[in-house]
Design a protein around this motif. Structure first.
Motif, mmCIF file in Angstrom:
data_model
loop_
_atom_site.group_PDB
_atom_site.id
_atom_site.type_symbol
_atom_site.label_atom_id
_atom_site.label_comp_id
_atom_site.label_asym_id
_atom_site.label_seq_id
_atom_site.Cartn_x
_atom_site.Cartn_y
_atom_site.Cartn_z
ATOM 1 N N SER A 1 0.829 -1.207 0.000
ATOM 2 C CA SER A 1 0.000 0.000 0.000
ATOM 3 C C SER A 1 0.863 1.258 0.000
ATOM 4 C CB SER A 1 -0.929 0.008 1.216
ATOM 5 O OG SER A 1 -0.184 0.079 2.421
ATOM 6 N N LYS A 2 2.171 1.062 0.200
ATOM 7 C CA LYS A 2 3.114 2.177 0.154
ATOM 8 C C LYS A 2 3.883 2.127 -1.161
ATOM 9 C CE LYS A 2 3.534 2.041 5.184
ATOM 10 N NZ LYS A 2 4.448 1.856 6.351
ATOM 11 N N SER A 3 4.476 3.207 -1.507
ATOM 12 C CA SER A 3 5.143 3.292 -2.810
ATOM 13 C C SER A 3 6.492 2.602 -2.841
ATOM 14 C CB SER A 3 5.313 4.766 -3.208
ATOM 15 O OG SER A 3 6.103 5.444 -2.244
ATOM 16 N N ALA A 4 7.104 2.398 -1.667
ATOM 17 C CA ALA A 4 8.440 1.814 -1.610
ATOM 18 C C ALA A 4 8.739 1.382 -0.186
ATOM 19 C CB ALA A 4 9.486 2.834 -2.082
ATOM 20 N N PRO A 5 9.794 0.619 0.026
ATOM 21 C CA PRO A 5 10.195 0.274 1.399
ATOM 22 C C PRO A 5 10.530 1.535 2.188
ATOM 23 C CG PRO A 5 11.334 -1.115 -0.201
ATOM 24 C CD PRO A 5 10.657 -0.027 -0.984
ATOM 25 N N SER A 6 10.408 1.450 3.489
ATOM 26 C CA SER A 6 10.698 2.605 4.342
ATOM 27 C C SER A 6 12.169 2.689 4.716
ATOM 28 C CB SER A 6 9.861 2.528 5.625
ATOM 29 O OG SER A 6 10.201 1.353 6.360
ATOM 30 N N ILE A 7 12.974 1.722 4.223
ATOM 31 C CA ILE A 7 14.408 1.723 4.510
ATOM 32 C C ILE A 7 15.176 1.940 3.210
ATOM 33 C CG2 ILE A 7 14.155 0.191 6.501
ATOM 34 C CD1 ILE A 7 15.154 -2.107 4.702
ATOM 35 N N THR A 8 16.433 2.314 3.346
ATOM 36 C CA THR A 8 17.296 2.457 2.177
ATOM 37 C C THR A 8 17.664 1.071 1.665
ATOM 38 O OG1 THR A 8 18.208 4.515 3.025
ATOM 39 C CG2 THR A 8 19.482 3.362 1.328
ATOM 40 N N VAL A 9 17.474 0.866 0.383
ATOM 41 C CA VAL A 9 17.713 -0.451 -0.211
ATOM 42 C C VAL A 9 18.902 -0.378 -1.158
ATOM 43 C CG1 VAL A 9 16.730 -2.311 -1.586
ATOM 44 C CG2 VAL A 9 15.255 -0.980 -0.047
ATOM 45 N N PRO A 10 19.968 -1.117 -0.891
ATOM 46 C CA PRO A 10 21.141 -1.085 -1.763
ATOM 47 C C PRO A 10 20.805 -1.551 -3.177
ATOM 48 C CG PRO A 10 21.637 -2.183 0.325
ATOM 49 C CD PRO A 10 20.161 -2.013 0.258
ATOM 50 N N ALA A 11 21.592 -1.123 -4.132
ATOM 51 C CA ALA A 11 21.425 -1.567 -5.517
ATOM 52 C C ALA A 11 21.584 -3.079 -5.589
ATOM 53 C CB ALA A 11 22.459 -0.885 -6.406
ATOM 54 N N GLY A 12 20.791 -3.704 -6.450
ATOM 55 C CA GLY A 12 20.869 -5.144 -6.637
ATOM 56 C C GLY A 12 19.983 -5.945 -5.719
#
Length: 588
Positions: A515-526
């Motif tokens: 229901s949210k646009s993205a995770p609430s944490i920083t997500v590393p590339a890959g």
């Protein structure tokens, strides 16, 4: 290298589309049926008409344990009908019957003629077995029909009883007369005929038993046929289980080798890069768009034993074990079936790929080559088994148990041998005495015998993704599993958390609230980002106990009032022959 389904030009001269079409010949009958080379070329064309390599490695695309990106119409209520039904084709049969009818040249010895008639009758048995499995009663035709044989062309279907009798006669003739006793794994031999007999007899015996068919020949007769054929093959045939130096690869090697592993593989489709005869197994199994993104489901994965022979579901915390933990100390076939921790491709760690393939976390590798080069088209050269010795052991064990004559020695040389190859360390020489309640309640609620229950467990584990599952469920009258087995996946400890699936020190995926646009944490590339729920079009959800679940929003259906155990006769066929009756539950 020869591919199994190579089609000689001379054989095509006698191709046809309907039972009553006259063949178009560009060579004389004596050229074809009056010489051994002509008969060999003609009979080679039969191979293309049995189950193909593609059908084999895609065969479980519709199964209870296969979560896919879209449902087959057969599993959606009201979507499948006689108007779109298929499979009522008889071209193959006419070509086979041509050889049987015309293989009578006085220039050839009886042994040569009977060998090729035996091959033809083997393929006729396989052809009719598939027709019976699909439609039940079907017309039996044992010769190439002339255009004026309207009494046959317009006849009703023959009974299942009569057709199965003819199938068994064909296989007995094939075993008695085919002269080939070995080969390279890509051609039929006399042992293949016995192997097919165990497969068909077991199917028919269990279908009659569990569907309570009131037919003249009782199920026990077919069980005994399967046992007798299996016993001869096991005691006198050239086959055994493939045991490689590394037990972690003994089974999968059968599916990734370029040439059939003839120790165990009895019949396979072979391919060749030099001849531009290739298959697309990698593309189908590892593409985000080409294949169905087939992922196995947790209830099925739970059925793999611990390496010490105990049920995995006896672990006290099995429901909350993360992927890495649940893969430890398991039946070695698990790591040969799906990507487990430690699996690599071209020397690089390759955990389950949530970015573009798996929905549940259980990503199959059984037929795929480990070099990613093969993922992007039809490049595969690995041979695809259609029949192997392991199946014969399973057929023999199940049929003998159904007869009530299965003993400890039988267990040791069948189920025990398969489990020993899979690294299981106990229970391989003694009959089980305890019912595994998880296995029973999840898959086989009507089975109370612990031996039969374990034989069925072994079958679903050993033959996973080899195209047997749907027919097994049909013959056991367990079609409701197709609609009701949960398509659940790995345990997810928390959302918005970086997860190192294979514990190699690098995060692989994060699951977040859709229901949210993205995770609430920083997500590393890959790192794959997977939305859980939230959108009406998002079929990736999670259960109340934190397991992934796929496609719950779309209802799978099964009509257990016998309807879906047979396919409908295509309506076009009934229009052409008004004496054909429709299968129960399907309208004309």
């Amino acid at each position: 290298m020869k591919r199994l389904f190579y089609i000689p030009v001379v054989a095509l001269l006698f191709s046809s589309c309907e039972l009553n079409e006259l063949p178009k010949a560009g060579a004389t009958e004596d050229d074809i049926f009056g010489s051994e080379s002509g008969l060999k070329n003609y009979s080679n064309s039969f191979y293309r008409n049995i189950t193909s390599g593609s059908d084999a490695y895609k065969g479980d695309a519709m199964a209870d344990y296969s979560a896919v990106n879209s449902l087959n119409d057969f599993m959606v209520g009201g979507a499948y009908s006689a108007e779109i039904s298929s499979g009522w084709s008889w071209t193959t049969l006419r070509n086979i019957n041509q050889l049987i009818a015309k293989c009578n040249s006085p220039k050839l010895s009886d042994a040569i003629k009977n060998n090729y008639i035996g091959l033809a009758r083997f393929f006729r048995a396989w052809f009719y077995y598939e027709k019976v499995v699909r439609f039940g009663d079907v017309p039996w035709v044992d010769h190439p029909l002339a255009v004026d044989e309207t009494d046959i062309l317009k006849a009703p279907r023959d009974s299942r009883e009569a057709v199965m009798k003819h199938i068994m006669e064909d296989l007995d003739f094939a075993y008695a007369n085919i002269t080939n006793t070995g080969g390279d794994g890509s051609t039929v031999n006399k042992w293949t005929a016995l192997g097919l007999k165990t497969r068909i007899a077991l199917f028919e015996g269990t279908f009659r038993k569990y569907h309570k068919l009131n037919l003249a020949t009782q199920p026990e007769v077919f069980f005994q046929m399967a046992v007798d054929a299996g016993k001869i093959l096991m005691e006198n045939g050239p086959y055994g289980l493939n045991i490689s130096a590394d037990p972690k690869t003994s089974q999968r090697q059968l599916f990734t080798s370029n040439t059939p592993v003839t120790k165990e593989v009895m019949l396979a489709v072979t391919f060749s890069k030099d001849l531009a005869l290739l298959n697309d197994a990698n593309w189908w199994w590892t593409s985000a768009t080409y294949g169905p993104r087939l992922s196995l489901v947790r209830p099925f994965i739970n059925s793999f034993l611990n390496v010490d022979g105990t049920p995995y579901t006896d672990r006290p915390n099995f429901q909350t074990e993360e992927f890495y933990e649940e893969c430890q100390n398991r039946d070695l076939r698990l790591s040969q079936l799906i990507r487990t921790p430690g699996y690599s491709r071209n020397g690089q760690p390759a955990p389950p790929n949530f970015a573009s393939f798996t929905y549940t976390g259980y990503q199959p590798i059984k037929y795929t080559l480990d070099d990613p080069y093969y993922d992007n088209g039809g490049y595969n050269t690995n041979a695809v088994p259609l029949m192997r010795y392991a199946e014969i052991l399973l057929n023999y064990a199940e049929a003998k148990q159904e007869l009530g004559t299965f003993n400890e020695a039988d267990w040791s040389k069948t189920i025990g041998a398969l489990r020993s190859r899979a690294g299981i360390t106990s229970g391989t020489n003694t009959l089980p005495t305890k019912v595994d309640t998880y296995l029973k309640n999840t898959f086989f609620p009507e089975v109370n015998n612990p031996v039969l229950l374990e034989i069925r467990r072994e079958r679903q584990v050993e033959l996973a993704l080899e195209g047997f599952r749907f027919n097994d469920l049909k013959r056991w009258k367990l079609g409701p599993l197709m609609a009701n087995l949960p398509w659940t996946g790995i345990y997810i400890p928390a959302l918005d958390k970086l997860i190192d699936i294979d514990h190699n020190g690098t995060p692989d995926v994060v699951f977040y609230d859709g229901s949210k646009s993205a995770p609430s944490i920083t997500v590393p590339a890959g790192v794959a980002k997977v939305a859980i729920g939230g959108k009406s079009t998002n079929f990736q959800t999670m259960t109340s106990d934190n397991h992934l679940e796929w496609f719950k929003a779309v209802k799978r259906t099964w009509d257990d009032n016998n309807k879906q155990y047979l396919y409908p006769i295509p309506s076009a066929a009934i229009v052409l022959n008004g004496n054909l009756t429709q299968n129960p539950g399907w309208s004309k």
